[in-house]
Design an enzyme around this catalytic site. Structure first.
Site, PDB file in Angstrom:
ATOM      1  N   HIS A   1       7.549  -4.720 -10.530  1.00 25.77           N
ATOM      2  CA  HIS A   1       8.810  -4.058 -10.895  1.00 25.77           C
ATOM      3  C   HIS A   1       9.734  -4.935 -11.737  1.00 25.77           C
ATOM      4  O   HIS A   1      10.953  -4.924 -11.587  1.00 25.77           O
ATOM      5  CB  HIS A   1       9.539  -3.581  -9.648  1.00 25.77           C
ATOM      6  CG  HIS A   1       8.793  -2.519  -8.880  1.00 25.77           C
ATOM      7  ND1 HIS A   1       7.870  -1.697  -9.482  1.00 25.77           N
ATOM      8  CD2 HIS A   1       8.852  -2.164  -7.572  1.00 25.77           C
ATOM      9  CE1 HIS A   1       7.380  -0.863  -8.566  1.00 25.77           C
ATOM     10  NE2 HIS A   1       7.942  -1.123  -7.408  1.00 25.77           N
TER      11      HIS A   1
ATOM     12  N   HIS B   1      12.110   5.198  -8.682  1.00 24.24           N
ATOM     13  CA  HIS B   1      11.510   4.865  -7.388  1.00 24.24           C
ATOM     14  C   HIS B   1      12.179   5.638  -6.246  1.00 24.24           C
ATOM     15  O   HIS B   1      12.441   5.079  -5.178  1.00 24.24           O
ATOM     16  CB  HIS B   1      11.606   3.356  -7.139  1.00 24.24           C
ATOM     17  CG  HIS B   1      10.518   2.805  -6.273  1.00 24.24           C
ATOM     18  ND1 HIS B   1      10.343   3.178  -4.963  1.00 24.24           N
ATOM     19  CD2 HIS B   1       9.536   1.904  -6.546  1.00 24.24           C
ATOM     20  CE1 HIS B   1       9.318   2.516  -4.449  1.00 24.24           C
ATOM     21  NE2 HIS B   1       8.805   1.741  -5.400  1.00 24.24           N
TER      22      HIS B   1
ATOM     23  N   GLU C   1       5.973   8.188  -8.684  1.00 22.72           N
ATOM     24  CA  GLU C   1       6.592   7.404  -9.750  1.00 22.72           C
ATOM     25  C   GLU C   1       5.780   7.562 -11.036  1.00 22.72           C
ATOM     26  O   GLU C   1       4.754   6.909 -11.209  1.00 22.72           O
ATOM     27  CB  GLU C   1       6.665   5.935  -9.346  1.00 22.72           C
ATOM     28  CG  GLU C   1       7.299   5.688  -7.988  1.00 22.72           C
ATOM     29  CD  GLU C   1       6.861   4.362  -7.393  1.00 22.72           C
ATOM     30  OE1 GLU C   1       6.975   3.329  -8.093  1.00 22.72           O
ATOM     31  OE2 GLU C   1       6.373   4.351  -6.248  1.00 22.72           O
TER      32      GLU C   1
ATOM     33  N   ASN D   1       5.631  -1.513 -11.397  1.00 21.36           N
ATOM     34  CA  ASN D   1       4.356  -1.803 -10.769  1.00 21.36           C
ATOM     35  C   ASN D   1       3.957  -3.261 -11.038  1.00 21.36           C
ATOM     36  O   ASN D   1       4.803  -4.091 -11.349  1.00 21.36           O
ATOM     37  CB  ASN D   1       3.277  -0.798 -11.199  1.00 21.36           C
ATOM     38  CG  ASN D   1       2.345  -0.419 -10.065  1.00 21.36           C
ATOM     39  OD1 ASN D   1       1.742  -1.283  -9.439  1.00 21.36           O
ATOM     40  ND2 ASN D   1       2.237   0.869  -9.803  1.00 21.36           N
ATOM     41  N   ARG D   2       2.671  -3.553 -10.958  1.00 23.03           N
ATOM     42  CA  ARG D   2       2.223  -4.948 -10.923  1.00 23.03           C
ATOM     43  C   ARG D   2       1.636  -5.421 -12.248  1.00 23.03           C
ATOM     44  O   ARG D   2       1.004  -4.666 -12.971  1.00 23.03           O
ATOM     45  CB  ARG D   2       1.176  -5.126  -9.814  1.00 23.03           C
ATOM     46  CG  ARG D   2       1.754  -4.927  -8.418  1.00 23.03           C
ATOM     47  CD  ARG D   2       0.668  -4.872  -7.353  1.00 23.03           C
ATOM     48  NE  ARG D   2       1.252  -4.803  -6.027  1.00 23.03           N
ATOM     49  CZ  ARG D   2       1.624  -3.661  -5.431  1.00 23.03           C
ATOM     50  NH1 ARG D   2       1.479  -2.502  -6.064  1.00 23.03           N
ATOM     51  NH2 ARG D   2       2.146  -3.689  -4.219  1.00 23.03           N
TER      52      ARG D   2
ATOM     53  N   TYR E   1      12.547   7.933  -3.037  1.00 19.25           N
ATOM     54  CA  TYR E   1      11.785   8.251  -1.832  1.00 19.25           C
ATOM     55  C   TYR E   1      12.189   9.658  -1.388  1.00 19.25           C
ATOM     56  O   TYR E   1      13.349   9.906  -1.055  1.00 19.25           O
ATOM     57  CB  TYR E   1      12.115   7.270  -0.713  1.00 19.25           C
ATOM     58  CG  TYR E   1      11.562   5.881  -0.852  1.00 19.25           C
ATOM     59  CD1 TYR E   1      10.625   5.389   0.060  1.00 19.25           C
ATOM     60  CD2 TYR E   1      11.992   5.016  -1.859  1.00 19.25           C
ATOM     61  CE1 TYR E   1      10.129   4.101  -0.034  1.00 19.25           C
ATOM     62  CE2 TYR E   1      11.512   3.726  -1.961  1.00 19.25           C
ATOM     63  CZ  TYR E   1      10.571   3.272  -1.040  1.00 19.25           C
ATOM     64  OH  TYR E   1      10.085   1.986  -1.146  1.00 19.25           O
TER      65      TYR E   1
ATOM     66  N   ASP F   1      -0.950   4.158  -1.795  1.00 15.94           N
ATOM     67  CA  ASP F   1      -0.190   3.394  -2.785  1.00 15.94           C
ATOM     68  C   ASP F   1      -1.118   3.217  -3.982  1.00 15.94           C
ATOM     69  O   ASP F   1      -1.723   2.171  -4.170  1.00 15.94           O
ATOM     70  CB  ASP F   1       0.254   2.044  -2.215  1.00 15.94           C
ATOM     71  CG  ASP F   1       1.262   1.331  -3.101  1.00 15.94           C
ATOM     72  OD1 ASP F   1       1.711   1.932  -4.103  1.00 15.94           O
ATOM     73  OD2 ASP F   1       1.615   0.173  -2.792  1.00 15.94           O
TER      74      ASP F   1
ATOM     75  N   GLN G   1       2.344   6.876  -9.697  1.00 16.87           N
ATOM     76  CA  GLN G   1       2.054   6.133  -8.476  1.00 16.87           C
ATOM     77  C   GLN G   1       2.450   6.985  -7.275  1.00 16.87           C
ATOM     78  O   GLN G   1       3.601   7.403  -7.132  1.00 16.87           O
ATOM     79  CB  GLN G   1       2.840   4.811  -8.447  1.00 16.87           C
ATOM     80  CG  GLN G   1       2.432   3.864  -7.319  1.00 16.87           C
ATOM     81  CD  GLN G   1       1.185   3.057  -7.651  1.00 16.87           C
ATOM     82  OE1 GLN G   1       0.712   3.078  -8.801  1.00 16.87           O
ATOM     83  NE2 GLN G   1       0.649   2.332  -6.676  1.00 16.87           N
TER      84      GLN G   1
END
Length: 372
Positions: free
Chosen positions: A120, A196, A332, A94-95, A198, A265, A305
């Site tokens: 990431h 991560h 996540e 993440n950020r 999907y 998100d 997340q």
């Protein structure tokens, strides 16, 4: 005793130049590896490029098998792709705001790869390197594979060397566990790994997941600003478009979710985190009503997340499939985003000699379905 499988890639090899950096000389090839249960109706493929989950094949209510994970056909596509399909992202998922943080009185400046922020782990985070395969048992009651990566002090701007292990394992009846262990060797450092993957339980490339039903065991979330950085608030989801306290279709509130074409998100604060440290807790349930496939996610991290692949636009994936917007959802499990800059968030700092443990289990199931 199960025979230990040969550690040979089953797909394309990459050259040293593709890996790049100081670790390239130690890890020269990347490929695909498979785990399959005895019955043969549950299997995954992984790659040591980014310690990524490539596929997960599970049955539906009629016994039909489908791959429910988005991904690519070749290692080169994983190396060049931007979606982080199935990757182990880190050192900090993440950020991180403004690509900087202060730890023990020292300011660390990171590499920016999300506007002014780091996401990431930077432009060459853990999802963009070749990992070493330490063990691989491909069949049996509990097949597994263990990946290892040594992260150098100063890598992508982060302090301290790390020894990182990720283990994928299948168990009965349809459980996929992912265990992440990290030891800090010589300096305190933030650590926050995430998987991560999907997910599309109707099968990858089968369309959007807006009719997938989701329940989240999270009564709070961490609101963000216009740069997707948490404000520091931990707010209740009740009465908001983020409320999945009961099982509802993913697309129920999609039109009112802010941000471009909509979509989620957002980090959720998993309920029960104030109990025993590192205790496994239910995180979410997902079900595709058409196929009857479902999974329940358990993990030991404070956050998760939820992302609905809003930025996935005509991405060419496996077997010629093209993945469109909302073609999957990600769950996540993680520490809270930007925790290093928010003292009120659960700490993501690991000190020398300490071990970071991140465990998650996807428990797949299915229900019988009938044509109308």
């Amino acid at each position: 005793m199960m025979a230990r499988a040969a550690l040979l890639p089953v797909a394309l090899l990459l050259c040293l130049a593709l890996a790049g950096g100081a670790n390239a000389a130690r890890k020269s090839t990347a490929g695909f590896y498979e785990l399959k249960n005895k019955k043969g109706d549950f299997s995954i493929k992984v790659t040591n490029w980014g310690a990524a989950l490539v596929s997960a094949i599970v049955p539906d209510g009629k016994g039909n098998l489908a791959d429910v994970v988005l991904g690519y056909d070749t290692v080169a596509e994983y190396a060049n792709g931007s979606a982080s399909f199935g990757a182990t992202v880190g050192r900090v998922a993440n950020r991180i705001a403004n690509a900087r943080f202060v730890l023990d009185g020292k300011t660390y400046h990171l590499l920016r790869n999300d506007g002014n922020n780091t996401i990431h782990g930077g432009p060459k985070g853990f999802g963009k390197v070749i990992w070493t395969v330490k063990e691989h048992v491909s069949h049996g009651d509990s097949p597994y594979i263990t990946f290892y990566y040594h992260s150098l002090d100063g890598e992508q701007g982060f302090p301290g060397a790390l020894d990182v292990y990720v283990k994928y394992q299948l168990s009965r009846p349809y459980d996929l566990s992912i265990r992440m262990n990290v030891t800090a060797r010589n300096k305190a450092t933030p650590v926050n790994l995430a998987n991560h993957a999907y997910w599309n339980l109707a099968g990858h490339g089968s369309g959007d997941v807006l009719k997938h039903e989701l329940q989240m065991f999270a009564s709070h979330y961490t609101p963000v600003d216009g740069s997707m950085i948490p404000t520091g608030e931990v707010a209740p989801v009740a009465g908001t478009m983020y409320d999945f306290g009961r099982r509802i279709p993913v697309g129920t509130n999609m039109k009112i979710v802010p941000g471009g074409g909509g979509g989620y998100d957002m980090n959720y604060a998993v309920d029960g985190q104030h109990g025993q440290q590192n205790a496994m807790r239910p995180v979410a349930r997902v079900r595709d009503p058409k196929s009857g496939r479902a999974f329940e996610l358990w993990a030991n991290q404070p956050g998760v997340q939820f992302y609905t692949a809003s930025w996935l636009i005509n991405e060419k994936g496996k077997a010629g499939k093209v993945y469109g917007q909302y073609g999957a959802l990600c769950l996540e499990t993680q520490a809270y985003p930007d925790a290093v800059n928010h003292p009120n968030f659960p700490s993501s700092i690991v000190r020398p000699g300490q071990v970071y443990k991140h465990d998650m289990v996807f428990r797949f199931s299915y229900q019988a379905t009938y044509d109308a």
